[in-house]
Design a protein around this motif. Structure first.
Motif, mmCIF file in Angstrom:
data_model
loop_
_atom_site.group_PDB
_atom_site.id
_atom_site.type_symbol
_atom_site.label_atom_id
_atom_site.label_comp_id
_atom_site.label_asym_id
_atom_site.label_seq_id
_atom_site.Cartn_x
_atom_site.Cartn_y
_atom_site.Cartn_z
ATOM 1 N N ALA A 146 90.874 5.826 76.254
ATOM 2 C CA ALA A 146 90.522 4.609 77.006
ATOM 3 C C ALA A 146 91.694 3.903 77.666
ATOM 4 N N ILE A 163 94.878 7.348 71.242
ATOM 5 C CA ILE A 163 95.815 7.786 70.217
ATOM 6 C C ILE A 163 97.043 6.889 70.159
ATOM 7 N N ASP A 165 92.552 10.293 67.442
ATOM 8 C CA ASP A 165 92.535 11.431 68.350
ATOM 9 C C ASP A 165 91.126 11.520 68.944
HETATM 10 C C1 SAM Z 1 94.384 8.800 81.917
HETATM 11 S S1 SAM Z 1 94.638 7.753 80.526
HETATM 12 C C2 SAM Z 1 93.111 6.904 80.367
HETATM 13 C C3 SAM Z 1 92.815 5.904 81.439
HETATM 14 C C4 SAM Z 1 91.530 5.174 81.258
HETATM 15 N N1 SAM Z 1 90.438 6.067 80.939
HETATM 16 C C5 SAM Z 1 91.198 4.349 82.499
HETATM 17 O O1 SAM Z 1 90.219 4.650 83.210
HETATM 18 O O2 SAM Z 1 91.923 3.384 82.757
HETATM 19 C C6 SAM Z 1 94.602 8.864 79.173
HETATM 20 C C7 SAM Z 1 94.758 8.196 77.820
HETATM 21 O O3 SAM Z 1 94.559 9.169 76.803
HETATM 22 C C8 SAM Z 1 95.367 8.863 75.698
HETATM 23 N N2 SAM Z 1 95.476 10.094 74.904
HETATM 24 C C9 SAM Z 1 96.228 11.198 75.130
HETATM 25 N N3 SAM Z 1 95.955 12.151 74.214
HETATM 26 C C10 SAM Z 1 94.998 11.654 73.390
HETATM 27 C C11 SAM Z 1 94.280 12.172 72.280
HETATM 28 N N4 SAM Z 1 94.496 13.401 71.824
HETATM 29 N N5 SAM Z 1 93.359 11.389 71.699
HETATM 30 C C12 SAM Z 1 93.113 10.121 72.149
HETATM 31 N N6 SAM Z 1 93.777 9.577 73.205
HETATM 32 C C13 SAM Z 1 94.701 10.326 73.820
HETATM 33 C C14 SAM Z 1 96.644 8.351 76.295
HETATM 34 O O4 SAM Z 1 97.317 7.516 75.371
HETATM 35 C C15 SAM Z 1 96.116 7.588 77.528
HETATM 36 O O5 SAM Z 1 95.952 6.230 77.245
#
Ligand code: SAM
Ligand code: ZN
Length: 394
Positions: A71, A95, A122
């Motif tokens: 998010a 995460i 995660d």
């Molecule tokens: C592209 S950004 C999300 C942007 C958001 N969805 C928006 O529309 O503003 C991707 C996010 O995924 C998180 N992330 C990366 N790997 C992850 C994982 N394995 N599990 C959960 N979150 C993760 C990162 O910390 C980052 O905040």
């Protein structure tokens, strides 16, 4: 002015749609993955689409809950709760410790305490928990790069008859520019063509449909698009082996001739022919790709007749929807006019002139939503080449 929260990094407040969000300060630089939490203003159109498509899909029956396991600052799921009018509650996950802190702050700031929960987790763990403890009507997967490792749990966590939205930003792999990555990461045989953005949408949709079918689920795109740095597909999720089989049948192969741009659909890779049936040039194989509809006509009409269509806040995304609506829905490729002209050794005529001529001849034709100088048409490539030559000599 309300004070900004005390955090070990600089923040600023942005307004997007109805949300007011505390996000990391980037200064002049663009959003990068090195930030303590990720907010990309250039993805606003992707979030607008999520709001509009969710509204249109669920407007007759409430969506119930939404889940966003990656998010960032919460921008997307907060906007879904504030703007779609169909999402009652939600769960946001990330995460990153700082992303979660910002999501908490943004939940308070937008008056969503009690409706939106947040969990540091995660994404696959969070989705698996939802799959077991209670699925969400809408699941949104919006990672950095590829969503492929989250898709299976994404489908498991989505209610039957629910909706799963996914973005991808690894366009080099999905469009065929990085053929090796397309192969090892997605199991796709791709090559870069003059309709590479169409390929990227259909590659993502195809991989999603095949993932769902392994779980005995049918998945069918109700809206998909390529825009700026991302492709996005929203899929309706259906239970059952026969739905899985029916949707899986629409994931097929294309054969494409780089010499004359002739392209056709084949069912299985073994139906591949080495030589182009039009010019005898060498064919290339692309797939498996989703070759069915990119969008559901009724859903698109609904959006174009809705409050969103006249709201300047959504103008950028509505433009995408309008352009998708005009494209012939059963043609899984397109032609870049500059490329057709280059091959015909002429200068490119005006796009609308070519489209008018094609329509006069009884073909369907429209500019594509991802490139206004590319044409989607059911006319064969030799007809298009002939028109380009004719118009150049007039
Ligand atoms: C592209 S950004 C999300 C942007 C958001 N969805 C928006 O529309 O503003 C991707 C996010 O995924 C998180 N992330 C990366 N790997 C992850 C994982 N394995 N599990 C959960 N979150 C993760 C990162 O910390 C980052 O905040
Ligand atoms: Zn050919």
């Amino acid at each position: 002015m309300e004070a900004l929260p005390r955090l070990p990094f600089a923040t600023r407040i942005v307004k997007e749609g109805l949300a007011e969000l505390v996000v990391p300060e980037t200064g002049e630089a663009q959003a990068t993955t090195r930030l303590p939490a990720f907010y990309n203003p250039l993805s606003k159109a992707s979030r607008d689409l999520a709001v509009m498509v969710t509204w249109a899909y669920f407007s007759e029956r409430n969506c119930g809950s939404a889940a966003e396991p990656l998010a960032g600052t919460g921008a997307r799921i907060i906007r879904l709760l504030l703007e779609s009018g169909v999402v009652s509650e939600g769960i946001a996950g990330d995460i990153s410790e700082w992303a979660v802190r910002l999501i908490e702050i943004n939940i308070e700031r937008n008056g969503l305490a009690g409706r939106l929960r947040v969990k540091r987790s995660d994404a696959n763990l969070l989705l698996s928990e939802l799959a077991v403890s209670g699925r969400a009507g809408y699941v949104d997967i919006d990672p950095f790069g590829s969503p492929v490792r989250f898709l299976e749990n994404g489908f498991r966590a989505t209610e039957r008859q629910g909706l799963l939205g996914s973005s991808a930003t690894d366009l080099a792999a999905l469009s065929g520019s990085s053929r090796r990555t397309a192969y090892w990461k997605y199991g796709l045989t791709l090559v870069r063509t003059n309709f590479y953005r169409e390929t990227a949408i259909r590659a993502l949709a195809g991989v999603a449909v095949m993932t769902a079918s392994r779980l005995s689920l049918g998945a069918e795109p109700v809206f998909s698009a390529a825009y700026r740095h991302f492709v996005r597909v929203f899929l309706k999720v259906d239970r059952g082996k026969s739905k899985a089989y029916q949707t899986r049948l629409q994931v097929r192969y294309l054969i494409h001739c780089k010499a004359c741009l002739n392209t056709s659909v084949i069912g299985e890779a073994q139906e591949w022919r080495e030589r182009c049936s039009v010019c005898g040039g060498p064919n290339t194989l692309l797939g498996p790709l989703w070759i069915g509809r990119l969008a559901d006509k009724n859903l698109v009409e609904k959006i174009l007749n809705s409050r969103f269509a006249s709201d300047p806040n959504y103008a950028e995304a509505v433009k995408i929807v309008r352009a998708v609506a005009e494209e012939p829905e059963d043609v899984p490729w397109s032609f870049q006019l500059a490329e057709v002209s280059r091959r015909a050794r002429t200068s490119p005529p005006k796009v609308m002139q070519v489209i008018d001529r094609l329509r006069e001849m009884g073909y369907r034709a429209a500019p594509t939503h991802y490139d206004r100088a590319a044409i989607k048409t059911d006319a064969p490539s030799d007809i298009l080449t002939k028109i380009v030559k004719e118009l150049a000599h007039n």
